[in-house]
Design an enzyme around this catalytic site. Sequence first.
Site, mmCIF file in Angstrom:
data_model
loop_
_atom_site.group_PDB
_atom_site.id
_atom_site.type_symbol
_atom_site.label_atom_id
_atom_site.label_comp_id
_atom_site.label_asym_id
_atom_site.label_seq_id
_atom_site.Cartn_x
_atom_site.Cartn_y
_atom_site.Cartn_z
ATOM 1 N N ASN A 107 0.867 -1.185 0.000
ATOM 2 C CA ASN A 107 0.000 0.000 0.000
ATOM 3 C C ASN A 107 0.903 1.233 0.000
ATOM 4 O O ASN A 107 1.503 1.560 1.014
ATOM 5 C CB ASN A 107 -0.889 -0.048 1.258
ATOM 6 C CG ASN A 107 -1.744 1.203 1.409
ATOM 7 O OD1 ASN A 107 -1.770 2.058 0.524
ATOM 8 N ND2 ASN A 107 -2.429 1.310 2.541
ATOM 9 N N LYS A 151 0.065 4.213 -0.220
ATOM 10 C CA LYS A 151 -0.604 5.369 0.422
ATOM 11 C C LYS A 151 -0.435 6.619 -0.460
ATOM 12 O O LYS A 151 -0.403 6.494 -1.687
ATOM 13 C CB LYS A 151 -0.081 5.557 1.848
ATOM 14 C CG LYS A 151 -0.194 4.259 2.657
ATOM 15 C CD LYS A 151 0.027 4.424 4.121
ATOM 16 C CE LYS A 151 -0.112 3.054 4.796
ATOM 17 N NZ LYS A 151 0.038 3.116 6.246
ATOM 18 N N HIS A 182 -9.314 0.420 5.549
ATOM 19 C CA HIS A 182 -7.997 0.734 6.120
ATOM 20 C C HIS A 182 -8.178 1.697 7.297
ATOM 21 O O HIS A 182 -9.012 2.596 7.248
ATOM 22 C CB HIS A 182 -7.084 1.357 5.064
ATOM 23 C CG HIS A 182 -5.663 1.454 5.547
ATOM 24 N ND1 HIS A 182 -5.252 2.470 6.381
ATOM 25 C CD2 HIS A 182 -4.599 0.641 5.362
ATOM 26 C CE1 HIS A 182 -3.969 2.258 6.681
ATOM 27 N NE2 HIS A 182 -3.554 1.164 6.069
ATOM 28 N N GLU A 190 -6.588 4.186 8.275
ATOM 29 C CA GLU A 190 -6.456 5.628 7.979
ATOM 30 C C GLU A 190 -7.759 6.168 7.398
ATOM 31 O O GLU A 190 -8.137 7.313 7.660
ATOM 32 C CB GLU A 190 -5.262 5.860 7.043
ATOM 33 C CG GLU A 190 -3.954 5.740 7.815
ATOM 34 C CD GLU A 190 -2.754 5.289 7.005
ATOM 35 O OE1 GLU A 190 -2.782 5.366 5.760
ATOM 36 O OE2 GLU A 190 -1.773 4.825 7.634
ATOM 37 N N GLU A 245 -4.777 -5.494 10.891
ATOM 38 C CA GLU A 245 -3.851 -4.376 11.010
ATOM 39 C C GLU A 245 -4.137 -3.613 12.299
ATOM 40 O O GLU A 245 -4.968 -2.688 12.305
ATOM 41 C CB GLU A 245 -4.034 -3.423 9.832
ATOM 42 C CG GLU A 245 -3.709 -4.035 8.492
ATOM 43 C CD GLU A 245 -3.170 -2.982 7.543
ATOM 44 O OE1 GLU A 245 -2.020 -3.128 7.098
ATOM 45 O OE2 GLU A 245 -3.878 -2.001 7.279
ATOM 46 N N GLY A 284 2.772 2.074 10.834
ATOM 47 C CA GLY A 284 3.680 3.203 10.656
ATOM 48 C C GLY A 284 4.421 3.618 11.916
ATOM 49 O O GLY A 284 5.020 4.693 11.958
ATOM 50 N N SER A 329 3.841 -2.114 10.428
ATOM 51 C CA SER A 329 5.290 -2.090 10.618
ATOM 52 C C SER A 329 5.960 -3.401 10.207
ATOM 53 O O SER A 329 6.907 -3.858 10.862
ATOM 54 C CB SER A 329 5.645 -1.722 12.067
ATOM 55 O OG SER A 329 5.217 -0.404 12.339
HETATM 56 P P1 PGA Z 1 3.131 0.176 7.619
HETATM 57 O O1 PGA Z 1 1.633 0.353 7.081
HETATM 58 O O2 PGA Z 1 3.666 -1.086 7.008
HETATM 59 O O3 PGA Z 1 3.851 1.406 7.146
HETATM 60 O O4 PGA Z 1 3.030 0.097 9.102
HETATM 61 C C1 PGA Z 1 0.783 -0.755 6.970
HETATM 62 C C2 PGA Z 1 -0.540 -0.349 6.394
HETATM 63 O O5 PGA Z 1 -1.021 0.738 6.702
HETATM 64 O O6 PGA Z 1 -1.135 -1.099 5.590
#
Ligand code: PGA
Length: 248
Positions: free
Chosen positions: A9, A11, A93, A95, A162, A168, A206
């Site tokens: 992803n 983003k 997701h 976010e 997740e 992140g 992460s």
């Molecule tokens: P990350 O994000 O690997 O940067 O922690 C994972 C995600 O949001 O799918």
Amino acid sequence: MRRPIVAGNWKMNTTRSEAEELVLAIRTLAAAAPTEVVICPPYVWLDLVSRALEGSNMKTGAQDVYWEESGPFTGQIAVTQLVGMCEYAIVGHSERRRLFGDTDEIVARKVVACMGAGLMPILAVGEDAEEHAAGRAEAVVRRQVATALAEVPPHPLVAAYEPVWAIGTGDAANREHAQWIATVIRDELRIAGFDPETVPVLYGGSVTPDNFPGFVAQPDIDGGLVGGASLDARKFATLVEQASTAAY
Ligand code: PGA
């Protein structure tokens, strides 16, 4: 056996030239793996990335969808506009949930829209830090999965666990916790009428080449949904390789 999946992803990252360079590097480094590789670039690079992957086994996905078919929805993208350009779409997701107001009910509408259009939803679920600390991870994930699938008959699906606090932050979940929640997700899939053994369950939050082998070694974790590490072609290719090795 479920085929492993590694989805990247991107983003809201990459300029056009960076996207072009990144997808070509990934194609070169990760092409031979038996893992299903899914690249989810920003919408504006979806066509470019899909074309760059033509002739390979790699797939593309949208980072989100809107559930209406067409009309006055400024800034939104309909599933019908994505068909032919990608095979997958991430829905739910954290976010989107946290920053853009996606409720469990909105996520459910997006799942319905994807399934209706023949896009494979990657349904993302996970508890936040407060819920985690309060021991509510299982309850939250059960509610998110049950609501998302309330309106759909069994249909091909990918699920992703997740935990919000792991995304992140560099603070990945421990693998036993992730494995346990993956079994919780499978149980909710069963309750929703799905055959849980056929649904790949990914871990996200992460993910790095250092911690990923520990996740994919878990019996109920079939791959990863990767943010940061998917922007580095070498790291991403390593994750693809690790998922392949774990499964075969
Ligand atoms: P990350 O994000 O690997 O940067 O922690 C994972 C995600 O949001 O799918």
